[in-house]
Scaffold this motif. Structure first.
Motif, PDB file in Angstrom:
ATOM      1  N   TYR A   1      -1.056  34.865  50.855  1.00  0.00           N
ATOM      2  CA  TYR A   1       0.005  34.262  51.662  1.00  0.00           C
ATOM      3  C   TYR A   1       0.956  33.456  50.779  1.00  0.00           C
ATOM      4  N   ALA A   2       0.399  32.599  49.923  1.00  0.00           N
ATOM      5  CA  ALA A   2       1.235  31.723  49.096  1.00  0.00           C
ATOM      6  C   ALA A   2       2.108  32.542  48.158  1.00  0.00           C
ATOM      7  N   THR A   3       1.543  33.614  47.587  1.00  0.00           N
ATOM      8  CA  THR A   3       2.324  34.427  46.652  1.00  0.00           C
ATOM      9  C   THR A   3       3.465  35.137  47.371  1.00  0.00           C
ATOM     10  N   LEU A   4       3.140  35.732  48.508  1.00  0.00           N
ATOM     11  CA  LEU A   4       4.162  36.481  49.237  1.00  0.00           C
ATOM     12  C   LEU A   4       5.257  35.544  49.743  1.00  0.00           C
ATOM     13  N   ARG A   5       4.877  34.362  50.161  1.00  0.00           N
ATOM     14  CA  ARG A   5       5.821  33.389  50.714  1.00  0.00           C
ATOM     15  C   ARG A   5       6.774  32.883  49.630  1.00  0.00           C
ATOM     16  N   SER A   6       6.285  32.830  48.382  1.00  0.00           N
ATOM     17  CA  SER A   6       7.102  32.285  47.293  1.00  0.00           C
ATOM     18  C   SER A   6       8.214  33.230  46.867  1.00  0.00           C
ATOM     19  N   GLY A   7       8.096  34.479  47.182  1.00  0.00           N
ATOM     20  CA  GLY A   7       9.155  35.412  46.841  1.00  0.00           C
ATOM     21  C   GLY A   7       8.740  36.440  45.818  1.00  0.00           C
ATOM     22  N   LYS A   8       9.706  37.317  45.508  1.00  0.00           N
ATOM     23  CA  LYS A   8       9.386  38.483  44.699  1.00  0.00           C
ATOM     24  C   LYS A   8       9.008  38.150  43.261  1.00  0.00           C
ATOM     25  N   HIS A   9       9.479  37.017  42.753  1.00  0.00           N
ATOM     26  CA  HIS A   9       9.216  36.717  41.347  1.00  0.00           C
ATOM     27  C   HIS A   9       7.798  36.194  41.155  1.00  0.00           C
ATOM     28  N   CYS A  10       7.178  35.758  42.225  1.00  0.00           N
ATOM     29  CA  CYS A  10       5.898  35.061  42.104  1.00  0.00           C
ATOM     30  C   CYS A  10       4.761  36.028  41.785  1.00  0.00           C
ATOM     31  N   LYS A  11       3.921  35.610  40.830  1.00  0.00           N
ATOM     32  CA  LYS A  11       2.757  36.438  40.457  1.00  0.00           C
ATOM     33  C   LYS A  11       1.487  35.695  40.834  1.00  0.00           C
ATOM     34  N   PHE A  12       0.375  36.392  40.827  1.00  0.00           N
ATOM     35  CA  PHE A  12      -0.885  35.699  41.091  1.00  0.00           C
ATOM     36  C   PHE A  12      -1.948  36.106  40.070  1.00  0.00           C
ATOM     37  N   VAL A  13      -2.894  35.208  39.853  1.00  0.00           N
ATOM     38  CA  VAL A  13      -3.922  35.437  38.841  1.00  0.00           C
ATOM     39  C   VAL A  13      -5.290  35.521  39.488  1.00  0.00           C
TER      40      VAL A  13
ATOM     41  N   PRO B   1       0.794  43.746  34.796  1.00  0.00           N
ATOM     42  CA  PRO B   1       1.682  44.180  35.885  1.00  0.00           C
ATOM     43  C   PRO B   1       2.744  45.133  35.368  1.00  0.00           C
ATOM     44  N   PHE B   2       3.050  46.117  36.170  1.00  0.00           N
ATOM     45  CA  PHE B   2       4.040  47.113  35.785  1.00  0.00           C
ATOM     46  C   PHE B   2       5.411  46.713  36.283  1.00  0.00           C
TER      47      PHE B   2
ATOM     48  N   ARG C   1      -0.911  48.080  47.497  1.00  0.00           N
ATOM     49  CA  ARG C   1      -1.280  48.489  46.139  1.00  0.00           C
ATOM     50  C   ARG C   1      -0.094  48.371  45.184  1.00  0.00           C
ATOM     51  N   LYS C   2       1.058  48.819  45.677  1.00  0.00           N
ATOM     52  CA  LYS C   2       2.248  48.807  44.843  1.00  0.00           C
ATOM     53  C   LYS C   2       2.613  47.368  44.495  1.00  0.00           C
ATOM     54  N   TRP C   3       2.585  46.529  45.508  1.00  0.00           N
ATOM     55  CA  TRP C   3       2.911  45.118  45.300  1.00  0.00           C
ATOM     56  C   TRP C   3       1.893  44.490  44.348  1.00  0.00           C
ATOM     57  N   GLN C   4       0.629  44.830  44.568  1.00  0.00           N
ATOM     58  CA  GLN C   4      -0.434  44.268  43.735  1.00  0.00           C
ATOM     59  C   GLN C   4      -0.229  44.667  42.277  1.00  0.00           C
ATOM     60  N   ARG C   5       0.114  45.948  42.054  1.00  0.00           N
ATOM     61  CA  ARG C   5       0.319  46.412  40.684  1.00  0.00           C
ATOM     62  C   ARG C   5       1.414  45.616  39.992  1.00  0.00           C
ATOM     63  N   GLY C   6       2.456  45.281  40.746  1.00  0.00           N
ATOM     64  CA  GLY C   6       3.583  44.578  40.148  1.00  0.00           C
ATOM     65  C   GLY C   6       3.380  43.081  40.001  1.00  0.00           C
ATOM     66  N   HIS C   7       2.428  42.511  40.737  1.00  0.00           N
ATOM     67  CA  HIS C   7       2.366  41.053  40.796  1.00  0.00           C
ATOM     68  C   HIS C   7       1.056  40.432  40.352  1.00  0.00           C
ATOM     69  N   GLN C   8       0.049  41.243  40.125  1.00  0.00           N
ATOM     70  CA  GLN C   8      -1.235  40.646  39.745  1.00  0.00           C
ATOM     71  C   GLN C   8      -1.314  40.510  38.227  1.00  0.00           C
TER      72      GLN C   8
END
Lengths: 466, 411
Positions: free
Chosen positions: A369-381, A426-427, A403-410
């Motif tokens: 939730y926090a990552t998605l709410r922060s916007g597209k630039h936000c990544k998570f660890v 992340p790709f 999956r696509k979002w996860q690939r780009g942001h994890q």
């Protein structure tokens, strides 16, 4: 039991049967071993003859076994005979026999009969995937591409999922053929791969490449390559589609995460409404974050170190880049213990924002939730693959988006804690079949390459029109 | 044996040639007899001629010949089948092919079968019916055998003609029933309440609800038979729910006479909140002792499709205390989920109530799920294990000591 090498007389069969421990299943066992040893068909025939003379009838399962042997050896006239017998003897057949008949006939010059059989099956049930595939392969083998595609579309309309094998056969057999209609259908298959995030294997890829290159007057040329980390194709300098979701996809995904993952059937299962509300106000007041860290997951990176030291290292390493951090944890981290030293926790809280959930709540849902709410630039660890959360999403489209979002942001591999994370970085580009009309980029995997579902292939086929 | 076979083969081989000529003639006569029909004469025919050249396609003729008559009969039948009839036909063919399919299937079952959403669901349902059928058959066979044995025993008894002398009239079962009911009635007034939360109907499939009710029936009966029964409450019980329909299937008229409390109220409306403890395997708290003043709640749910945290969520929503059985503490767990069936829970709680002996109570956990009982707490055991390992691996010892020194500097 080893099957005899030559046809036997009735008495000899009788004798063998008597010597067998369980005479009731003798025929079945014998035929099974004949199938296994690929015995000459005459031996099986002699057994059937013996049975027919003894009982005046042959049981259905024995006939099916015999049919299996015939199909295995491609005895077409025999297959036809068995079919004739079965057809008069029984009103309808079951799927096993139909599968065998179609498989046997489609490999022969009598393949059209397989098609009539397919029609017959349709009257009573949905034909199996193997039935369709045998017929499609037979049709395309005989250059009847139109018929093959008709069958293919019919099978898709019935919700029968094709194997890669049959998709490959379309490309393989269409080589050198002309026709706008055919091209459209084959492009359709490539788009099917794209939509379902399917990656062809090497031989399949080769069939695709050869087909493109064989289109008369098409001037297509394909080359194998690896895409740079920036997402540029070294062959044609084309920039691949980037991995960001569109505005619509993004808001769709966040909505679904809140609805399906956090609330689900009962908000109390993962958190409580009160806690979630508190978390929401906490996040809204501090937005946006650059990196959201799963505190407990990161704290277990190195088992030899104290848990809070692990977390401390990670926070320090990420904080250097002047990023706004949010660490998610549970309340028990605040009680001074051998693994969680109060002083270190205090020091960390100066460098990053912390949110502590209840000990029985799930912090992963908050992470998303926090990552998605922060916007597209936000990544998570986190090292977690988040499979269980993906599974909570109710439809496959959203799961693919996830999956696509996860690939780009994890983030899971980083300089300071390298070698521990096994996931890919992340790709920046999206790893699916893609086209711009005069260019196609198709990711593929090696035939025997073991690939985990979270990994994407690194090898690509670049096809361009000169 | 083998030598006999060899001999036989030799004879066959040798005899093929001389009989070849005869064979042609035979074939003709055989065809004549076929028009008359059937295999019976064939068989007779065969038996007098032991070794003859094999006609490998003879079975086809036999199969076709038997058929011609049948075909002429069936031709007049309408070719199109209704979907139900077609399904029935398909099932019959599957059965012939040797798949796990029941022999008899009712119209209703057939409809359920056709409504199954996927192929695997269909297969599963058929297998279930098949196994059920097998059970029934076995049961029936056993009953028949029993009856026979009883009749024999009666015969014998009448022969010996022995009169029994006893001061009690033989009325065991009904007297026992009365005694049990008396105890259950007492428990309704003085007994410790035990609540079954019946609010999970939505979370379960029809099969799961049926299983739940079965387990509840077992629980009720074992409670009734115990020395000091609980006062069972079925809370959140809706009239005309799936639960109720299943219960009536099991109990019939006895459903209204059961000595338990059934209510549509929630337990929080009946009992003070601070006395309630919700038992759930997901609870972070572990039960230490059985408290005779508390009211324990068990969720009436069979959960085949791993839905974790459903009952914990319910307790959280109502702000109730929760507890899990101390399975880890007393048992060396090996496989299986920690959630137990309702009747197992009932057995465990009853034993705890009577004896307060965890070891005795946890005997009711299925044996396949654990390796054995732990005398010491598992933590201690792990410590000893670690110690043994460090002593065994001499070279790693220093390292461990270093680690210890670093982690616990004061010690």
């Amino acid at each position: 039991v080893l099957p005899p090498e030559k046809p036997l007389q009735a008495e000899e069969w009788n004798k063998l049967r008597e010597d067998f421990q369980l005479p009731e299943i003798f025929e079945e066992v014998m035929l099974n071993s004949m199938i296994r040893c690929n015995s000459p068909i005459d031996v099986a025939k002699s057994l059937l003859t013996h049975l027919a003379k003894r009982d005046g009838d042959i049981a259905y399962n024995v006939l099916v076994k015999y049919l299996t042997l015939c199909v295995q050896q491609g005895q077409v006239s025999e297959i036809r005979d068995v079919y004739d017998i079965m057809k008069v003897r029984f009103k309808i057949l079951e799927s096993g026999a139909y599968n065998l008949l179609i498989k046997g006939l489609s490999n022969s010059d009598q393949w059209r009969m397989a098609l009539t059989l397919l029609e017959e099956i349709k009257k009573v049930m949905i034909p199996s995937r193997t039935c369709y595939e045998s017929c499609i392969k037979a049709a395309s083998h005989h250059q009847e591409m139109k018929l093959a595609f008709e069958l293919y579309n019919e099978m898709m309309a019935k919700g029968v999922v094709p194997t890669l094998d049959v998709l490959q056969s379309f490309f393989y057999f269409s080589r050198g053929m002309n026709g706008a209609e055919l091209q459209k259908e084959l492009f359709g298959i490539l788009l099917y791969l794209r939509e379902n995030q399917i990656y062809p294997h090497k031989t399949f890829m080769r069939s695709i490449k050869l087909w493109f290159e064989s289109i008369p007057g098409g001037n297509w040329r394909g080359r194998l390559t690896k895409i740079k980390d920036s997402g540029q194709c070294p062959v044609c300098n084309h920039q691949l589609e980037d991995s960001n979701l569109t505005e619509e996809e993004y808001s769709n995904l966040s909505e679904r995460i809140i609805r399906d993952v956090i609330h689900g059937t009962d908000t109390f299962r993962k958190t409580s409404p009160k806690e979630f509300e508190a978390f929401q106000t906490f996040v809204e007041s501090r937005l946006p974050f650059d990196i959201v860290i799963d505190g407990l997951n990161v704290s277990h990176i190195k088992s030899r170190k104290m848990q809070c030291e692990n977390l401390f290292d990670a926070v320090n390493c990420l904080a250097k880049e002047n990023a706004r951090l949010l660490v998610l944890g549970r309340k028990h981290m605040l009680t001074n213990s051998s693994n969680w030293k109060r002083e270190i926790m205090k020091e960390m809280q100066n460098k990053a924002d912390f949110f502590f959930a209840e000990n029985i709540s799930e912090d992963d849902a908050f992470l998303l939730y926090a990552t998605l709410r922060s916007g597209k630039h936000c990544k998570f660890v986190t090292r977690d693959f988040l499979r269980d959360h993906k599974a909570c999403l109710s439809d496959s489209v959203t799961r693919h988006l996830f999956r696509k979002w996860q690939r780009g942001h994890q983030i899971s591999k980083n300089k300071c804690f390298s070698s521990v994370f096994s996931q890919q970085p992340p790709f920046h580009y999206d790893c699916v079949v893609q086209t711009t009309g005069d260019k196609w980029h198709i990711p593929y995997k090696d035939v025997f390459e073991e690939k985990y579902s979270y990994q994407v292939p690194r090898k690509w086929l670049c096809i361009q029109q000169k | 044996m083998q030598s006999a076979n060899m001999l036989l083969r030799k004879i066959v081989r040798n005899s093929v040639l001389p009989f070849a000529a005869q064979h042609g003639m035979k074939k003709d006569s055989f065809q004549l007899s076929r028009t008359l029909s059937l295999s019976l004469c064939l068989k007779l025919d065969k038996s007098c001629e032991p070794s003859e050249k094999l006609d490998l396609d003879e079975w086809k003729k036999v199969m076709k010949s038997g058929l011609q008559e049948e075909v002429s009969e069936t031709v007049s039948e309408p070719k199109e089948l209704s979907s139900l009839a077609a399904a029935r036909e398909t099932l019959e063919m599957w059965r012939l092919a040797g798949r796990a399919v029941p022999e008899k299937i009712s119209e209703e079952q057939l409809k359920t079968f056709m409504e199954c959403p996927s192929k695997s669901a269909k297969k599963k349902y058929l297998k279930y019916l098949h196994i059920k059928e097998l059970y029934k058959k076995n049961e029936k066979r056993k009953m028949d055998e029993k009856r026979e044995r009883r009749l024999e025993a009666q015969d014998e008894a009448s022969k010996t003609d022995e009169t029994k002398k006893s001061s009690f009239v033989c009325l065991w079962s009904s007297t026992m029933d009365k005694a049990y009911n008396w105890r259950a009635a007492q428990s309704m007034i003085f007994g410790q309440p035990l609540v079954f939360d019946m609010s999970y109907e939505k979370e379960m499939s029809v099969r799961e609800v049926a299983n739940t009710v079965r387990q509840l029936v077992l629980s009720e009966s074992c409670n009734r038979r115990s020395v000091d029964p609980f006062h069972i409450h079925f809370c959140n019980f809706k009239d005309d729910s799936l639960y109720q329909r299943e219960f009536i299937k099991h109990y019939r008229e006895a459903w209204d006479k059961l000595l338990i409390t059934v209510t549509d109220q929630c337990y929080t409306e009946i009992f003070p909140k601070d006395k309630l403890i919700y038992l759930t395997a997901d609870s972070p708290k572990v039960m230490k002792t059985f408290d005779h003043d508390k009211i324990y709640i068990v969720g009436s749910m069979v959960d085949k499709s791993i839905k974790t945290g459903v009952s914990l969520a319910r307790a959280k929503r109502l702000g109730l205390e929760t507890a899990a059985l101390p399975l880890e503490k007393y048992l060396l767990w090996s496989t299986g989920a920690k959630n137990l069936t309702l009747d197992q829970m009932m057995h465990i709680l009853l034993t705890l109530k009577d004896t307060a002996d965890w070891k005795k109570a946890l005997e009711f956990v299925p044996k396949r799920k654990y390796c054995g009982f732990v005398n010491k707490p598992v933590k201690d055991l792990k410590k000893t294990l670690d110690l043994i390992n460090t002593l065994k691996l001499g070279k790693a010892r220093e390292e461990v000591e270093k680690k210890l020194a670093r982690n616990y500097p004061k010690k």
